[in-house]
Design a protein around this motif. Sequence first.
Motif, short mmCIF file in Angstrom:
data_model
loop_
_atom_site.label_atom_id
_atom_site.label_comp_id
_atom_site.label_asym_id
_atom_site.label_seq_id
_atom_site.Cartn_x
_atom_site.Cartn_y
_atom_site.Cartn_z
N PRO A 468 0.74 -1.15 -0.01
CA PRO A 468 0.34 0.03 0.23
C PRO A 468 0.80 1.24 -0.11
CG PRO A 468 -0.09 -1.38 2.15
CD PRO A 468 0.69 -2.26 1.20
N ASP A 469 1.87 1.20 0.40
CA ASP A 469 2.88 2.37 0.44
C ASP A 469 4.09 2.54 -0.84
OD1 ASP A 469 1.83 3.14 2.80
OD2 ASP A 469 3.25 2.09 4.12
N ASP A 470 3.63 1.81 -1.87
CA ASP A 470 4.34 1.81 -3.16
C ASP A 470 3.66 2.98 -3.82
OD1 ASP A 470 5.53 1.60 -5.66
OD2 ASP A 470 6.62 -0.24 -4.83
N GLY A 471 4.38 3.97 -4.35
CA GLY A 471 3.79 5.16 -4.85
C GLY A 471 3.47 4.72 -6.40
N TYR A 472 4.37 3.99 -6.98
CA TYR A 472 4.21 3.38 -8.37
C TYR A 472 3.14 2.69 -8.79
CZ TYR A 472 8.74 5.87 -9.12
OH TYR A 472 9.75 6.80 -9.07
N MET A 494 -4.30 8.78 -7.08
CA MET A 494 -3.11 9.55 -7.97
C MET A 494 -2.67 10.72 -7.10
SD MET A 494 -2.80 8.24 -10.67
CE MET A 494 -1.62 9.55 -10.89
N GLU A 495 -3.62 11.39 -5.98
CA GLU A 495 -3.09 12.22 -5.16
C GLU A 495 -2.27 11.56 -3.81
OE1 GLU A 495 -6.51 15.82 -5.11
OE2 GLU A 495 -6.80 13.94 -3.59
N ARG A 496 -2.65 10.11 -3.58
CA ARG A 496 -1.68 9.53 -2.75
C ARG A 496 -0.27 9.14 -3.61
NH1 ARG A 496 0.54 8.23 1.88
NH2 ARG A 496 0.81 6.08 2.48
N ALA A 497 -0.46 8.70 -4.90
CA ALA A 497 0.73 8.38 -5.56
C ALA A 497 1.88 9.39 -5.53
CB ALA A 497 0.38 8.06 -6.93
#
Length: 564
Positions: A468-472, A494-497
């Motif tokens: 869950p904490d992987d931006g890609y 997308m905002e989280r990414a």
Amino acid sequence: MPNLIAKLAAAALMGLALSAQAPAFAASSLSGAYLAAMQADFRDDYAVSAEYYDRALAEDPDNLALIQNALVARVALGDIPAARALADRLAVVQPENQVAALVRLAVALKSDDFATATTVLQASGEGINPLLAGLVSGWIEVGKDDFTAAQAKFDAMTGNEALAAYGQFHKALALAMAGDFVSAEAILAGGENGPLHLNRAALIAHAEVLAQIDREADAAALLNEALSTGMPDATLVALRDRLVAGEEVPFDEVTEARDGAAEAFLTLAEALNTEDTARVALIHARLAAYVSPGMVEADLLAADILESEGQFALATEALTEVPRDSPWFVVSEIHRANTQRIAGDAAGGIATLRALAASHTDQIEVQSALGDALRSDNQFAPAVAAYTAAIDLIDKPTAVHWVLYYTRGISNERAGNWNDAEADFREALVLRPDQPVVLNYLGYSLVEKGQDLDEALDMIQRAVKGQPDDGYITDSLGWVYYRLGRYQDAVAPMERAVELEPVDPVVNDHLGDVLWMVGRKREADFQWRRALSFGPGDGEDLDMDRVRKKLEVGLDQVLAEENG
């Protein structure tokens, strides 16, 4: 337990100054040499710093801070004979000095001078790490042929979980060295808590001990279990194959007291190998290799630390001592090739691996390493061939082999072989059904191709759940929503990414597209401008001309022109 060891190690290093003490100068001519040494020291350039510290000492030979800094540089270089002279000078006025004590202890152990080793330990007080001191004190008794006293020393290590565990492991090594393999195996088996496999050396020692009591099948099973949890390990495979073939396998993990003491130094080096204490770890690794020159693990660790410090020539030098007939040769050559590549010599690293692959055609890890090097150099078709050579060596693929299919899939995809790439990704998922990076790569690729979007969404949702904490991966989720026309659903991921990968140009560009589609056009312009400021990114992933066109005429017009 590794964290406990690291804390225990760090606690005993609070008073250890490494090139941090500024000496008082007796003359201005001294300051030039000192400043040059310090500048080199800050760059971890041990060869240059050692040279200038020597020049400074020629001007001010009794300056204790200069002596210690020169001592650290010499140990980091692996020049223990020169370090010994400095340590002896420092110990006369500072017998508790930790670096000097470590060097003098290593010198005494290497020469089997156990009386001096005892004296050094006693004189150092609490300066030497309690784990190292406890283990070495036991091996000193082994060196005196007093195995009863040695066992008592190891048994006395009860201050915490790490001390007790390593004390018992080394007790087992000492018992095996003395020929009491039954007692050694009982310790290594671990009882209710499971095997005492604290590190790789413990696993090898356990297998060798089992072989001495006619339990070769159990030893092979032990190694097979270890191999099933990771990529093949050349030394473990070689040992397993010898056991299966019925060859005689002696206990040679520790044959002299100094070998056990070197293992203790290596334990500390491994525990201290962090960004904050890397140089202290290097000192312990160099001393481990000095005490027991055949301990290739210590050379490999030293090379790893030197590489992280940008000292590529020294890292390569640390790997050159491994003979071709050593089971560690393959590991050291792969490491050397990686060092060449990181130093900017991609062609040299690939050449090293090609030569290794030609001489070791039957080893999966060699072919895989060659594939990795070629893929990193954007030579995707040759990378596919190397990964295929590795896969062809597998009798029956298991979960551990997913990475080979995954990396071959990436290479096939980048080479334009999508059908082959998709087959590789799907085979990787057969082996590891919930592997997030595979789910993400395949799902994202399907989205980009406009294929099987519902399946792609399911894959990426599973990938996000796994990491869950992987931006890609989170970016992929937002992008598949975008491609499905579910723009409002795309906004949050997308905002989280962007929160997770704030300076990635493609992620910022994606958020701009999503914001445009939900009517937040001013924010979309801001994100596209951010993307351009970071672009084009690795591998020129961002189409900067397209982003500029979006800023000029808007996303709607760009899409209309692209769709004819």
